[in-house]
Scaffold this motif. Structure first.
Motif, PDB file in Angstrom:
ATOM      1  N   VAL A  93     -55.954   1.471   2.045  1.00 30.99           N
ATOM      2  CA  VAL A  93     -56.704   1.880   3.238  1.00 30.99           C
ATOM      3  C   VAL A  93     -58.042   1.153   3.312  1.00 30.99           C
ATOM      4  O   VAL A  93     -58.403   0.571   4.349  1.00 30.99           O
ATOM      5  N   LEU A  94     -58.798   1.172   2.217  1.00 36.09           N
ATOM      6  CA  LEU A  94     -60.104   0.509   2.226  1.00 36.09           C
ATOM      7  C   LEU A  94     -59.952  -1.001   2.357  1.00 36.09           C
ATOM      8  O   LEU A  94     -60.785  -1.662   2.990  1.00 36.09           O
TER       9      LEU A  94
ATOM     10  N   LEU B 259     -62.422   6.232  -8.801  1.00 35.71           N
ATOM     11  CA  LEU B 259     -62.435   7.678  -8.568  1.00 35.71           C
ATOM     12  C   LEU B 259     -61.016   8.189  -8.320  1.00 35.71           C
ATOM     13  O   LEU B 259     -60.637   9.266  -8.811  1.00 35.71           O
ATOM     14  N   ALA B 260     -60.255   7.427  -7.540  1.00 39.56           N
ATOM     15  CA  ALA B 260     -58.884   7.840  -7.244  1.00 39.56           C
ATOM     16  C   ALA B 260     -58.036   7.880  -8.515  1.00 39.56           C
ATOM     17  O   ALA B 260     -57.220   8.798  -8.706  1.00 39.56           O
TER      18      ALA B 260
ATOM     19  N   ARG C  25     -53.576   3.199  -5.598  1.00 42.07           N
ATOM     20  CA  ARG C  25     -52.925   2.227  -4.730  1.00 42.07           C
ATOM     21  C   ARG C  25     -53.162   2.583  -3.253  1.00 42.07           C
ATOM     22  O   ARG C  25     -53.411   1.708  -2.423  1.00 42.07           O
ATOM     23  N   PHE C  26     -53.094   3.883  -2.936  1.00 37.99           N
ATOM     24  CA  PHE C  26     -53.278   4.324  -1.552  1.00 37.99           C
ATOM     25  C   PHE C  26     -54.713   4.052  -1.082  1.00 37.99           C
ATOM     26  O   PHE C  26     -54.932   3.492   0.001  1.00 37.99           O
TER      27      PHE C  26
ATOM     28  N   ASP D  50     -57.861  12.655  -2.231  1.00 35.28           N
ATOM     29  CA  ASP D  50     -57.760  11.292  -1.699  1.00 35.28           C
ATOM     30  C   ASP D  50     -58.572  11.124  -0.422  1.00 35.28           C
ATOM     31  O   ASP D  50     -59.246  10.109  -0.228  1.00 35.28           O
ATOM     32  N   ARG D  51     -58.503  12.089   0.481  1.00 29.75           N
ATOM     33  CA  ARG D  51     -59.205  11.904   1.750  1.00 29.75           C
ATOM     34  C   ARG D  51     -60.714  11.949   1.579  1.00 29.75           C
ATOM     35  O   ARG D  51     -61.452  11.281   2.306  1.00 29.75           O
TER      36      ARG D  51
END
Length: 303
Positions: free
Chosen positions: A130-131, A114-115, A125-126, A83-84
């Motif tokens: 953030v983006l 991609l996630a 969702r995360f 994720d990061r």
């Protein structure tokens, strides 16, 4: 377009490996080629992959600061490695990529895909959250897929609405060297505290309120330094003339900084005046700071 998506997938896998194995920043020149043979054998042109990987590595510290601001409940080291690195990749394209080739919403959508492909159940969702937070802070460029030239009309300068702001160069004298309170924004620049002047509020009262909210400082305004103006493009209102009136202000006691919950800022710090010229700053505030430093030097000589 399919090749671009494949290139991003390959870049993410290389960044994952680099992060997971704590590899050196400078990889062997043939490393990307070797990885592509295994995971993307049909990809002939690796220049886009190379640019993405190199760009993320170069900007990693800035990207991680932005992630930390946009996801304050998730320290960067606690975010899953997949994720990061998807976030780093998406933020790099969102903030530093060629907007003509990759519009903001494309960068976000590609990262979400991609996630979903490589991450966990909640990764999509995360990443979107953030983006999306950064995207809103940028003013939602290419909102509703309307080309910017059509969205922001060419309004004559004289007809642009004016928005009043107030700011301050805040200093403290209780150190061996005079120090200035500066804030760091999500684009990697140190700048001055400023904010909107509310209706019915004087510029002086507005500046004091904004500094209190942004830096948790009580201040005493000393000298009026001048005004600068810049044009901002609001996705809803069009072009706006933002006029900022700056004052020199002394910090009261205690003068410990505590950055408020203001979008777009990542840090607040005291800097001795001798260190200020080495900081990355916006060109339009340099003359204001120069005027302030001359006044402070004169004040110290008189004392």
């Amino acid at each position: 377009m399919a090749n671009r998506h494949l290139s991003r997938s390959l870049a993410m896998q290389i960044l994952f490996e680099w992060d997971f194995r704590d590899m050196p920043d400078v990889l062997p020149t043939d490393h990307i080629s070797e990885v592509s043979k295994e995971f993307a054998p049909g990809l002939d042109d690796l220049s886009f992959v190379q640019n993405l990987v190199a760009g993320v590595k170069q900007k990693r510290d800035k990207l991680d600061l932005i992630i930390g601001k946009a996801a304050p409940d998730w320290p960067i080291e606690q975010i899953a490695i997949v994720d990061r690195n998807i976030l780093r990749l998406g933020l790099y394209e969102l903030l530093f990529g060629d907007k003509r080739q990759v519009p903001a919403r494309v960068a976000i959508n590609e990262s979400i895909e991609l996630a979903k492909t490589f991450g966990g159940e909640n990764s999509g969702r995360f990443v979107n959250g953030v983006l999306g937070a950064v995207y809103k802070e940028l003013g939602e460029p290419d909102k509703r897929d309307i080309p910017r030239k059509k969205k922001i009309k060419d309004i004559p300068y004289e007809e642009m609405p004016i928005e009043k702001l107030g700011g301050a160069i805040v200093y403290r004298l209780d150190k061996p060297e005079i120090e200035l309170a500066l804030v760091h924004d999500i684009f990697g620049y140190w700048t001055l505290s400023k904010g909107h002047i509310e209706a019915g509020e004087s510029v002086e009262d507005g500046i004091k309120r904004e500094i209190k909210e942004e830096l948790s400082l009580d201040i005493a305004l000393k000298d009026k330094l001048g005004q600068n103006e810049y044009i901002a493009a609001d996705p809803e209102k069009g072009k706006i003339r933002k006029q900022v009136e700056y004052f020199l202000a002394e910090a009261g006691q205690p003068n410990k900084l505590a950055l408020g919950d203001k979008a777009g800022l990542t840090e607040a710090a005291w800097y001795p005046v001798s260190a200020v010229p080495d900081l990355d700053m916006y060109d339009d505030i340099v003359p204001i700071i120069t005027t302030a430093l001359k006044l402070l030097a004169e004040r110290r000589r008189q004392n």
